[in-house]
Motif scaffolding. Structure first.
Motif, PDB file in Angstrom:
ATOM      1  N   VAL A 252      50.574  43.040  32.780  1.00  0.00           N
ATOM      2  CA  VAL A 252      49.205  43.323  33.223  1.00  0.00           C
ATOM      3  C   VAL A 252      48.610  42.045  33.789  1.00  0.00           C
ATOM      4  O   VAL A 252      48.710  40.976  33.174  1.00  0.00           O
ATOM      5  N   TYR A 253      48.001  42.145  34.953  1.00  0.00           N
ATOM      6  CA  TYR A 253      47.306  41.013  35.571  1.00  0.00           C
ATOM      7  C   TYR A 253      45.875  41.455  35.859  1.00  0.00           C
ATOM      8  O   TYR A 253      45.643  42.443  36.570  1.00  0.00           O
ATOM      9  N   ILE A 254      44.908  40.740  35.282  1.00  0.00           N
ATOM     10  CA  ILE A 254      43.492  41.046  35.496  1.00  0.00           C
ATOM     11  C   ILE A 254      42.878  39.935  36.336  1.00  0.00           C
ATOM     12  O   ILE A 254      42.878  38.772  35.939  1.00  0.00           O
ATOM     13  N   GLU A 255      42.364  40.307  37.496  1.00  0.00           N
ATOM     14  CA  GLU A 255      41.831  39.332  38.457  1.00  0.00           C
ATOM     15  C   GLU A 255      40.319  39.259  38.344  1.00  0.00           C
ATOM     16  O   GLU A 255      39.622  40.227  38.617  1.00  0.00           O
ATOM     17  N   THR A 256      39.812  38.104  37.937  1.00  0.00           N
ATOM     18  CA  THR A 256      38.363  37.927  37.834  1.00  0.00           C
ATOM     19  C   THR A 256      37.940  36.542  38.312  1.00  0.00           C
ATOM     20  O   THR A 256      36.955  35.979  37.854  1.00  0.00           O
ATOM     21  N   THR A 257      38.699  35.984  39.285  1.00  0.00           N
ATOM     22  CA  THR A 257      38.354  34.668  39.838  1.00  0.00           C
ATOM     23  C   THR A 257      37.306  34.774  40.934  1.00  0.00           C
ATOM     24  O   THR A 257      36.508  33.868  41.128  1.00  0.00           O
ATOM     25  N   GLY A 258      37.369  35.861  41.706  1.00  0.00           N
ATOM     26  CA  GLY A 258      36.453  36.015  42.829  1.00  0.00           C
ATOM     27  C   GLY A 258      36.876  35.246  44.060  1.00  0.00           C
ATOM     28  O   GLY A 258      36.121  35.158  45.032  1.00  0.00           O
ATOM     29  N   VAL A 259      38.089  34.695  44.062  1.00  0.00           N
ATOM     30  CA  VAL A 259      38.601  33.966  45.234  1.00  0.00           C
ATOM     31  C   VAL A 259      39.922  34.592  45.663  1.00  0.00           C
ATOM     32  O   VAL A 259      40.686  35.103  44.829  1.00  0.00           O
ATOM     33  N   PRO A 260      40.229  34.566  46.965  1.00  0.00           N
ATOM     34  CA  PRO A 260      41.446  35.214  47.462  1.00  0.00           C
ATOM     35  C   PRO A 260      42.723  34.747  46.778  1.00  0.00           C
ATOM     36  O   PRO A 260      43.644  35.543  46.572  1.00  0.00           O
ATOM     37  N   ALA A 261      42.802  33.471  46.391  1.00  0.00           N
ATOM     38  CA  ALA A 261      44.020  32.956  45.762  1.00  0.00           C
ATOM     39  C   ALA A 261      44.333  33.673  44.458  1.00  0.00           C
ATOM     40  O   ALA A 261      45.501  33.773  44.054  1.00  0.00           O
ATOM     41  N   GLY A 262      43.294  34.187  43.791  1.00  0.00           N
ATOM     42  CA  GLY A 262      43.522  34.915  42.555  1.00  0.00           C
ATOM     43  C   GLY A 262      44.295  36.198  42.772  1.00  0.00           C
ATOM     44  O   GLY A 262      45.048  36.647  41.900  1.00  0.00           O
TER      45      GLY A 262
END
Length: 359
Positions: A252-262
């Motif tokens: 599971v990967y949860i993305e919460t950086t708010g930047v495209p690299a995330g």
């Protein structure tokens, strides 16, 4: 206006044009409340709106309808009830309450089917004034279709101010359907990421990994239950995740950086048939190789929006001491110092910044 009919508020007039003003104090109409704001958090989306991000201000019909009082991470005390409001919301004057950030229309197909957080009209407190203004003010009107929850007095001010982000975090973690043998990666250790770490830790995955560029936030993530922390500026994230997963990748990967690299990082780190959960509000467009999602990994990509049905859970977790705002709420300011508060909130020198109106 006199002091009995006006109040102090931050008013958004446009990108980078926020002003402290005296405006009319709201009045409760039938089935409505007026609350005295105790605290209102500054969200990353507030910062992006303030800076002029295209998703808020672009196109022929911008999402933000200025002038408007911003703020959707608020709570307060009921000071006025309109006719029928006590029965409608099951509250009384003096109660400590929070309203969910969306004001559903109650008429569209999503509202009628119980999926109110995807309301087609989609009025969010603090962005469109047609229904209601936001919480960066001394007082706030709660319209009749709002969803209101009581907060016990035993829940601290700082914890109460974090109920909205925690509810969003619960919904996001639930979307990941974390299992006991999962290796879970949370990318981004800001307010939402650190709330998600606490919630994900309660799910007891096999390994909980947090990625961020700020060491102080990673240290906090470890205190909240992260097993492994990664700073991409010096650590090889791919190598570490490979070592934890026999080179398969995280479940599971949860993305919460708010930047495209995330996003691109997540598509690289996640295993085939993994679950990718996207929460962030982005300030810029993100481009990825979509063949990774389909032909190469057949990923289950899920969005997460707001905190539907999760406010009572968040309040209960705070009341039981299973989650906390300690270390996350780092600063607070009166409305007079809102400009300084926004500047700090939009930096890595803070995590969660609160505005505390003085009445």
């Amino acid at each position: 206006m006199d002091k009995h009919t006006e109040m102090q508020a931050v008013v958004c007039h446009g990108p980078k044009d926020y002003r402290l003003q005296r405006i009319s104090k709201p009045q409760a109409r039938p089935n409505e409340l007026v609350i005295r704001i105790a605290a209102c958090g500054i969200c990353a989306s507030d910062c992006k709106c303030h800076s002029g991000a295209a998703m808020f201000w672009g196109g022929d019909n911008p999402w933000v309808k200025a002038p408007v009082v911003p703020g959707h991470e608020f709570f307060g005390y009921v000071v006025e009830v309109g006719e029928g409001a006590e029965e409608h919301f099951e509250v009384a004057v003096g109660d400590k309450v929070i309203a969910e950030q969306i004001v559903p229309c109650a008429k569209c197909r999503f509202c009628k089917s119980g999926k109110y957080w995807m309301c087609e009209v989609h009025n969010i407190f603090g962005f469109q004034r047609e229904v209601a203004e936001g919480g960066m003010a001394q007082y706030m009107r709660i319209p009749k279709t709002a969803i209101v929850h009581k907060i016990p007095e035993s829940v601290s001010l700082e914890d109460s101010a974090l109920v909205e982000p925690m509810a969003c975090s619960i919904h996001t973690v639930n979307r990941g359907e974390i299992q006991l043998d999962d290796v879970v990666v949370i990318a981004g250790a800001g307010t939402l990421g650190l709330c998600m770490v606490q919630v994900a830790a309660l799910k007891t995955p096999k390994k909980l990994v947090v990625i961020d560029m700020v060491d102080e936030r990673l240290e906090l993530a470890k205190q909240f239950g992260a097993d492994v922390v990664i700073n991409p500026s010096r650590d090889n994230a791919r190598e570490i995740i490979n070592g934890l997963t026999d080179h398969y990748g995280c479940d599971v990967y949860i993305e919460t950086t708010g930047v495209p690299a995330g996003v691109t990082q997540g598509l690289d780190l996640i295993r085939k048939l993994g679950r990718f959960v996207e929460f962030s509000v982005f300030g810029a467009e993100t481009s990825v190789d979509w063949s990774i999602i389909g032909d190469r990994k057949e990923l289950d990509v899920r969005g997460a929006h707001l905190g539907p049905y999760c406010y009572p859970i968040a309040i209960d977790l705070f009341e039981r001491g299973l989650v906390t705002s300690k270390g996350i709420v780092t600063h607070d300011f009166p409305l007079d110092n809102f400009a300084e508060a926004f500047e700090l909130a939009n930096s890595t020198k803070s995590i969660k910044v609160l505005l505390k109106p003085v009445v």
